[in-house]
Design a protein around this motif. Structure first.
Motif, PDB file in Angstrom:
ATOM      1  N   ASP A 249     -51.692 -16.734   8.970  1.00 36.64           N
ATOM      2  CA  ASP A 249     -52.012 -17.831   9.394  1.00 36.64           C
ATOM      3  C   ASP A 249     -53.527 -18.346   8.933  1.00 36.64           C
ATOM      4  O   ASP A 249     -53.429 -19.461   8.528  1.00 36.64           O
ATOM      5  CB  ASP A 249     -51.641 -18.120  10.803  1.00 36.64           C
ATOM      6  CG  ASP A 249     -50.166 -17.951  10.828  1.00 36.64           C
ATOM      7  OD1 ASP A 249     -49.122 -18.289  10.143  1.00 36.64           O
ATOM      8  OD2 ASP A 249     -49.653 -17.779  12.222  1.00 36.64           O
ATOM      9  N   LEU A 250     -54.047 -17.524   9.234  1.00 42.46           N
ATOM     10  CA  LEU A 250     -55.652 -17.811   9.197  1.00 42.46           C
ATOM     11  C   LEU A 250     -56.039 -18.155   7.643  1.00 42.46           C
ATOM     12  O   LEU A 250     -56.972 -18.685   7.326  1.00 42.46           O
ATOM     13  CB  LEU A 250     -56.413 -16.618   9.798  1.00 42.46           C
ATOM     14  CG  LEU A 250     -56.475 -16.557  11.225  1.00 42.46           C
ATOM     15  CD1 LEU A 250     -57.197 -15.353  11.712  1.00 42.46           C
ATOM     16  CD2 LEU A 250     -57.308 -17.733  11.951  1.00 42.46           C
ATOM     17  N   GLU A 251     -55.086 -17.576   6.784  1.00 39.73           N
ATOM     18  CA  GLU A 251     -55.163 -17.364   5.363  1.00 39.73           C
ATOM     19  C   GLU A 251     -54.578 -18.873   4.972  1.00 39.73           C
ATOM     20  O   GLU A 251     -54.719 -19.095   3.672  1.00 39.73           O
ATOM     21  CB  GLU A 251     -55.058 -16.329   4.805  1.00 39.73           C
ATOM     22  CG  GLU A 251     -56.086 -15.217   4.846  1.00 39.73           C
ATOM     23  CD  GLU A 251     -55.535 -13.848   3.977  1.00 39.73           C
ATOM     24  OE1 GLU A 251     -54.329 -14.083   3.340  1.00 39.73           O
ATOM     25  OE2 GLU A 251     -56.353 -12.808   4.072  1.00 39.73           O
ATOM     26  N   GLY A 252     -53.807 -19.395   5.887  1.00 37.47           N
ATOM     27  CA  GLY A 252     -52.738 -20.276   5.341  1.00 37.47           C
ATOM     28  C   GLY A 252     -51.593 -20.105   4.573  1.00 37.47           C
ATOM     29  O   GLY A 252     -51.126 -20.649   3.823  1.00 37.47           O
ATOM     30  N   SER A 253     -51.397 -18.748   4.515  1.00 39.14           N
ATOM     31  CA  SER A 253     -50.153 -18.100   3.735  1.00 39.14           C
ATOM     32  C   SER A 253     -48.874 -18.395   4.599  1.00 39.14           C
ATOM     33  O   SER A 253     -48.750 -17.880   5.635  1.00 39.14           O
ATOM     34  CB  SER A 253     -50.395 -16.558   3.578  1.00 39.14           C
ATOM     35  OG  SER A 253     -49.063 -16.024   3.125  1.00 39.14           O
ATOM     36  N   PRO A 254     -47.855 -18.823   3.971  1.00 39.53           N
ATOM     37  CA  PRO A 254     -46.593 -19.216   4.761  1.00 39.53           C
ATOM     38  C   PRO A 254     -45.923 -17.818   4.916  1.00 39.53           C
ATOM     39  O   PRO A 254     -45.029 -17.884   5.819  1.00 39.53           O
ATOM     40  CB  PRO A 254     -45.898 -20.003   3.705  1.00 39.53           C
ATOM     41  CG  PRO A 254     -46.457 -19.737   2.313  1.00 39.53           C
ATOM     42  CD  PRO A 254     -47.906 -19.524   2.778  1.00 39.53           C
ATOM     43  N   SER A 255     -46.227 -16.839   4.251  1.00 44.06           N
ATOM     44  CA  SER A 255     -45.327 -15.429   4.436  1.00 44.06           C
ATOM     45  C   SER A 255     -46.191 -14.491   4.600  1.00 44.06           C
ATOM     46  O   SER A 255     -47.317 -14.395   4.451  1.00 44.06           O
ATOM     47  CB  SER A 255     -44.459 -15.236   2.995  1.00 44.06           C
ATOM     48  OG  SER A 255     -45.296 -14.911   2.030  1.00 44.06           O
ATOM     49  N   ILE A 256     -45.958 -13.319   5.296  1.00 49.71           N
ATOM     50  CA  ILE A 256     -46.400 -12.095   5.526  1.00 49.71           C
ATOM     51  C   ILE A 256     -46.402 -11.154   4.242  1.00 49.71           C
ATOM     52  O   ILE A 256     -45.328 -10.860   3.934  1.00 49.71           O
ATOM     53  CB  ILE A 256     -45.910 -11.415   6.897  1.00 49.71           C
ATOM     54  CG1 ILE A 256     -45.944 -12.099   8.124  1.00 49.71           C
ATOM     55  CG2 ILE A 256     -46.833 -10.053   7.001  1.00 49.71           C
ATOM     56  CD1 ILE A 256     -45.566 -11.497   9.392  1.00 49.71           C
ATOM     57  N   ARG A 257     -47.559 -10.886   3.697  1.00 53.29           N
ATOM     58  CA  ARG A 257     -47.796 -10.062   2.557  1.00 53.29           C
ATOM     59  C   ARG A 257     -48.194  -8.565   2.968  1.00 53.29           C
ATOM     60  O   ARG A 257     -48.751  -8.377   4.153  1.00 53.29           O
ATOM     61  CB  ARG A 257     -48.553 -10.527   1.337  1.00 53.29           C
ATOM     62  CG  ARG A 257     -48.024 -11.854   1.065  1.00 53.29           C
ATOM     63  CD  ARG A 257     -48.869 -12.431  -0.328  1.00 53.29           C
ATOM     64  NE  ARG A 257     -50.221 -12.413  -0.311  1.00 53.29           N
ATOM     65  CZ  ARG A 257     -50.800 -13.283   0.208  1.00 53.29           C
ATOM     66  NH1 ARG A 257     -50.495 -14.401   0.663  1.00 53.29           N
ATOM     67  NH2 ARG A 257     -52.247 -12.972   0.092  1.00 53.29           N
ATOM     68  N   ASP A 258     -47.973  -7.697   2.188  1.00 51.45           N
ATOM     69  CA  ASP A 258     -48.649  -6.251   2.267  1.00 51.45           C
ATOM     70  C   ASP A 258     -49.985  -6.113   2.671  1.00 51.45           C
ATOM     71  O   ASP A 258     -50.372  -5.383   3.440  1.00 51.45           O
ATOM     72  CB  ASP A 258     -48.205  -5.454   1.362  1.00 51.45           C
ATOM     73  CG  ASP A 258     -48.725  -5.772  -0.158  1.00 51.45           C
ATOM     74  OD1 ASP A 258     -49.434  -6.679  -0.289  1.00 51.45           O
ATOM     75  OD2 ASP A 258     -48.363  -5.026  -1.199  1.00 51.45           O
TER      76      ASP A 258
END
Length: 274
Positions: A249-258
């Motif tokens: 969320d802090l990176e603005g990523s909609p999905s969780i990546r490895d």
């Protein structure tokens, strides 16, 4: 210093939270006339505090430090020096965000939704791992010191950080970092993303974990290996996933990546060497 600065990067209190905090301080007799609590609380009790002072209680139950820190920060400096019984009493409020006190005269519940920050030395002398000063403690002394904090309590602390000694020359030659205002803007943006999903990440219910914290194949494999390597409990595993969701969320990523899972795992004891 780091703990004291945390409230400066947290989102401001909502009107509802202001009422909650004000009610707690009023119940504790700490509220002045015609005043309200408008800033997130920061409480730092001394390690000699009693169980009732930390958790709440008395013949007529009153809020303790965990409730006075509601919607704010509870900082425990020199954590191993606190009474073992007081520390163990933190386990239930950390899970339920509520303190329930029963006495013959009354049975009351106080809110206790706080962020716990604790600090401790690596060993009794304080120099284990120091680049310049040798540690004078024996392995038995170090183990006994660390055993003052129980495993179940450590399991409920999401981020474990080893802080290296500050280089004296770097104090005056450091670069300009991000201001609290800039960091707070990123925190507020991440908080808005979470609220749009219905829950802040720390309070995602189990039945919503799969929907909110979906993991790809690489992330799942990384977590399976982590459970085997560090013997993570199911509680710790869930907390790692929530931390990874927050990093995303802090990176603005909609999905969780490895990469988010890998970073979250670095904050768990046993995943990196001391």
């Amino acid at each position: 210093m780091l703990a004291q600065r945390l409230p400066s990067i947290l989102p401001g209190l909502t009107p509802g939270e202001i009422l909650e905090c004000t009610a707690v301080y009023s119940a504790a007799g700490l509220l002045g006339r015609d005043s309200v609590v408008t800033q997130r609380p920061f409480r730092a009790p001394h390690h000699t505090i009693s169980d009732a002072g930390l958790i709440g209680g008395g013949s007529m139950p009153t809020p303790g430090e965990v409730s006075l820190a509601h919607r704010g920060v509870l900082f425990l400096d020199e954590m191993p020096e606190f009474r073992r019984s007081a520390l163990e009493a933190l386990r239930q409020p950390l899970e339920d965000c509520t303190v329930r006190i029963s006495r013959a005269a009354a049975s009351l519940s106080f809110p206790a939704d706080f962020q716990l920050i604790a600090a401790m030395n690596p060993c009794p002398c304080g120099f284990l791992g120091h680049p310049d000063r040798p540690c004078s403690c024996t392995p038995v002394q170090v183990a006994r010191y660390r055993a003052r904090i129980s495993g179940p309590l450590l399991d409920r602390i999401d981020l474990h950080l080893w802080i290296d000694p500050v280089d004296a020359s770097g104090i005056f030659n450091r670069g300009q970092g991000a201001s609290s205002h800039e960091v707070r803007a990123r925190v507020e943006a991440a908080r808005e993303i979470q609220l749009a999903r219905g829950f802040i990440n720390a309070r995602i219910p189990q039945e919503s974990m799969e929907r909110i914290c979906r993991l790809d194949t690489a992330s799942r494999g990384m977590l399976v290996n982590a459970v085997k390597r560090a013997a993570l409990s199911m509680r710790a595993l869930g907390r790692v996933i929530k931390v990874a969701r927050t990093i995303a969320d802090l990176e603005g990523s909609p999905s969780i990546r490895d990469v988010h899972v890998a970073e979250a795992l670095q904050f768990r004891p046993g995943m990196v060497e001391d």
